[in-house]
Structure formats: structure tokens, C-alpha cells
Design an enzyme around this catalytic site. Structure first.
Site, PDB file in Angstrom:
ATOM      1  N   LYS A  59      -4.133   8.015   8.518  1.00 18.29           N
ATOM      2  CA  LYS A  59      -2.611   8.499   8.274  1.00 18.29           C
ATOM      3  C   LYS A  59      -2.519  10.047   8.549  1.00 18.29           C
ATOM      4  O   LYS A  59      -3.606  10.581   8.225  1.00 18.29           O
ATOM      5  CB  LYS A  59      -2.338   7.825   6.921  1.00 18.29           C
ATOM      6  CG  LYS A  59      -2.203   6.324   7.008  1.00 18.29           C
ATOM      7  CD  LYS A  59      -1.618   5.993   5.350  1.00 18.29           C
ATOM      8  CE  LYS A  59      -1.338   4.466   5.304  1.00 18.29           C
ATOM      9  NZ  LYS A  59      -0.843   4.272   4.035  1.00 18.29           N
ATOM     10  N   TYR A  97       6.015  -1.056   9.229  1.00 17.79           N
ATOM     11  CA  TYR A  97       6.048  -1.460   7.688  1.00 17.79           C
ATOM     12  C   TYR A  97       7.207  -2.174   7.480  1.00 17.79           C
ATOM     13  O   TYR A  97       7.699  -2.051   6.114  1.00 17.79           O
ATOM     14  CB  TYR A  97       5.922   0.125   6.856  1.00 17.79           C
ATOM     15  CG  TYR A  97       4.725   0.502   6.866  1.00 17.79           C
ATOM     16  CD1 TYR A  97       3.625  -0.242   5.950  1.00 17.79           C
ATOM     17  CD2 TYR A  97       4.119   1.763   7.368  1.00 17.79           C
ATOM     18  CE1 TYR A  97       2.275   0.458   5.804  1.00 17.79           C
ATOM     19  CE2 TYR A  97       2.811   2.276   7.477  1.00 17.79           C
ATOM     20  CZ  TYR A  97       1.877   1.609   6.509  1.00 17.79           C
ATOM     21  OH  TYR A  97       0.684   1.949   6.451  1.00 17.79           O
TER      22      TYR A  97
HETATM   23  P1  ATP Z   1      -1.666  -0.187   3.808  1.00 14.65           P
HETATM   24  O1  ATP Z   1      -0.793  -1.371   4.220  1.00 14.65           O
HETATM   25  O2  ATP Z   1      -1.088   1.245   4.194  1.00 14.65           O
HETATM   26  O3  ATP Z   1      -3.071  -0.483   4.250  1.00 14.65           O
HETATM   27  P2  ATP Z   1      -1.858  -1.005   1.174  1.00 14.65           P
HETATM   28  O4  ATP Z   1      -1.951  -2.501   1.830  1.00 14.65           O
HETATM   29  O5  ATP Z   1      -3.018  -0.406   0.094  1.00 14.65           O
HETATM   30  O6  ATP Z   1      -1.842   0.130   2.336  1.00 14.65           O
HETATM   31  P3  ATP Z   1       1.129  -1.728   0.546  1.00 14.65           P
HETATM   32  O7  ATP Z   1       1.502  -2.270  -0.511  1.00 14.65           O
HETATM   33  O8  ATP Z   1       1.085  -2.530   1.904  1.00 14.65           O
HETATM   34  O9  ATP Z   1      -0.387  -1.091   0.405  1.00 14.65           O
HETATM   35  O10 ATP Z   1       1.876  -0.209   1.007  1.00 14.65           O
HETATM   36  C1  ATP Z   1       2.076   0.236   2.130  1.00 14.65           C
HETATM   37  C2  ATP Z   1       2.026   1.767   2.034  1.00 14.65           C
HETATM   38  O11 ATP Z   1       3.165   1.937   1.392  1.00 14.65           O
HETATM   39  C3  ATP Z   1       0.972   2.500   1.094  1.00 14.65           C
HETATM   40  O12 ATP Z   1      -0.448   2.466   1.816  1.00 14.65           O
HETATM   41  C4  ATP Z   1       1.395   3.759   0.700  1.00 14.65           C
HETATM   42  O13 ATP Z   1       1.236   4.557   1.759  1.00 14.65           O
HETATM   43  C5  ATP Z   1       2.834   3.259   0.478  1.00 14.65           C
HETATM   44  N1  ATP Z   1       3.261   2.819  -1.008  1.00 14.65           N
HETATM   45  C6  ATP Z   1       2.927   1.802  -1.482  1.00 14.65           C
HETATM   46  N2  ATP Z   1       3.166   1.743  -2.700  1.00 14.65           N
HETATM   47  C7  ATP Z   1       3.665   2.960  -2.801  1.00 14.65           C
HETATM   48  C8  ATP Z   1       4.458   3.484  -3.933  1.00 14.65           C
HETATM   49  N3  ATP Z   1       4.697   2.773  -5.093  1.00 14.65           N
HETATM   50  N4  ATP Z   1       5.087   4.799  -4.047  1.00 14.65           N
HETATM   51  C9  ATP Z   1       5.050   5.338  -2.489  1.00 14.65           C
HETATM   52  N5  ATP Z   1       4.286   4.819  -1.595  1.00 14.65           N
HETATM   53  C10 ATP Z   1       3.821   3.891  -1.548  1.00 14.65           C
END
Ligand code: ATP
Ligand code: MG
Length: 140
Positions: free
Chosen positions: A11, A51
Site C-alpha cells: 500500500k 474496495y
Molecule cells: P485488506 O482487505 O486491505 O487486506 P483487511 O482484509 O485486513 O485488509 P478489511 O476489513 O478488508 O481489512 O478493510 C480493508 C481496508 O480498509 C483495511 O486494510 C484498512 O486499510 C481499511 N480499514 C479497515 N477498517 C478500518 C477502520 N476501522 N478505520 C480505517 N480504515 C480501516
């Protein structure tokens, strides 16, 4: 049967900090083979599309802005049990909760700027790989 491929992004925070090489080294040392890779940059619209499952979440607008704020590296990775093993290697979304030695524990700056993406299912790994790489770029 678990697929042997997953998709990752380094990222903008990690790219900007010059951590791409160290992260790719950890990925290779954990047994993942790079089968496609490129440095690129998302527009806010493309970040939004990538996303879009999160579009109802309160952090969605910020996430799209952050993910389009600078260059990233996108890659397709191969290993037995790739999706699950890669999620273990990167650690929890929030680096405060990530296990010692995981990529996010070492390199993430915050729950948002968390250094790397990892697909959460075999189905999404295939969708996300195709989002970034055309058929002729996926030759391996
Ligand atoms: P990724 O999909 O990027 O691998 P992840 O699967 O661990 O991450 P997700 O729940 O899919 O987490 O969230 C996607 C992305 O959104 C996270 O990686 C982070 O960059 C952002 N994100 C998630 N939760 C929050 C939050 N509470 N506040 C701010 N940003 C968040
Ligand atoms: Mg996710």
C-alpha cells in the site's frame, strides 16, 4: 480444495517509506512465489471499485483517498494454501492487534495505512488478480 494463489498490494504508506523490498523479501522467505507483479497507482475511482464491498463503511471515503494517494505494488503470489497462509503472514488489520513478526506489526502505521493487502478468499484472490493483470500479464 484451497487454491494456491492469492493477491497482494504493497500500500502507499509502505511504498512511500521505502519498505517494498523488505516486504517482498519477507513474502519470498515465507515461501510465496511471485507470479505477476507491477508498480502502479490507483485513481480514487479505481480504489473505490477495488474496495466497493466496503462502500457502506464509515471509513470508505478515507480509504479510497488513501489508496490513491501514491504508488503501490500489485502482485499475484503462489504457495500451497496461499490465501490463509498469506493472511497469517500479514497479521491483523489493526497493527495494534497484529502478532509479533507479521508484516503489519513491523511496517503498518495505522489501521488504515496498514502496509499490505491480502485477499480474504480464493474467489476474491482471482477477482483481484484479474482487476490488475490482463490475461497476457498473467503468463506464469
Ligand atoms: P485488506 O482487505 O486491505 O487486506 P483487511 O482484509 O485486513 O485488509 P478489511 O476489513 O478488508 O481489512 O478493510 C480493508 C481496508 O480498509 C483495511 O486494510 C484498512 O486499510 C481499511 N480499514 C479497515 N477498517 C478500518 C477502520 N476501522 N478505520 C480505517 N480504515 C480501516
Ligand atoms: Mg479485506
Amino acid at each position: 480444495m484451497a487454491s494456491n494463489r492469492t493477491f497482494t498490494m504493497i500500500k502507499p504508506d509502505a511504498f512511500e517509506a521505502g519498505n517494498s523490498g523488505a516486504i517482498l523479501k519477507m513474502i519470498e522467505e515465507a515461501g510465496f512465489k511471485i507470479v505477476a507483479m507491477k508498480a502502479t497507482k490507483l485513481t480514487p475511482e479505481l480504489a473505490g471499485k477495488f474496495y466497493e464491498v466496503h462502500q457502506e463503511r464509515p471509513f470508505y471515503a478515507d480509504l479510497c483517498k488513501y489508496m490513491s494517494s501514491g504508488p503501490i505494488i500489485a502482485a499475484i503470489l503462489e504457495k500451497d494454501n496461499a490465501v490463509e497462509d498469506f493472511r497469517a503472514l500479514i497479521g491483523a488489520t489493526n497493527p495494534a492487534n497484529a502478532a509479533e513478526g507479521t508484516i503489519r506489526k513491523i511496517f503498518a502505521k495505522s489501521i488504515e495505512a496498514n502496509a499490505v493487502h491480502g485477499s480474504d478468499s480464493d474467489e476474491n484472490a482471482a477477482i483481484e488478480g484479474s482487476f490488475y493483470f490482463s490475461q497476457t500479464e498473467r503468463v506464469l
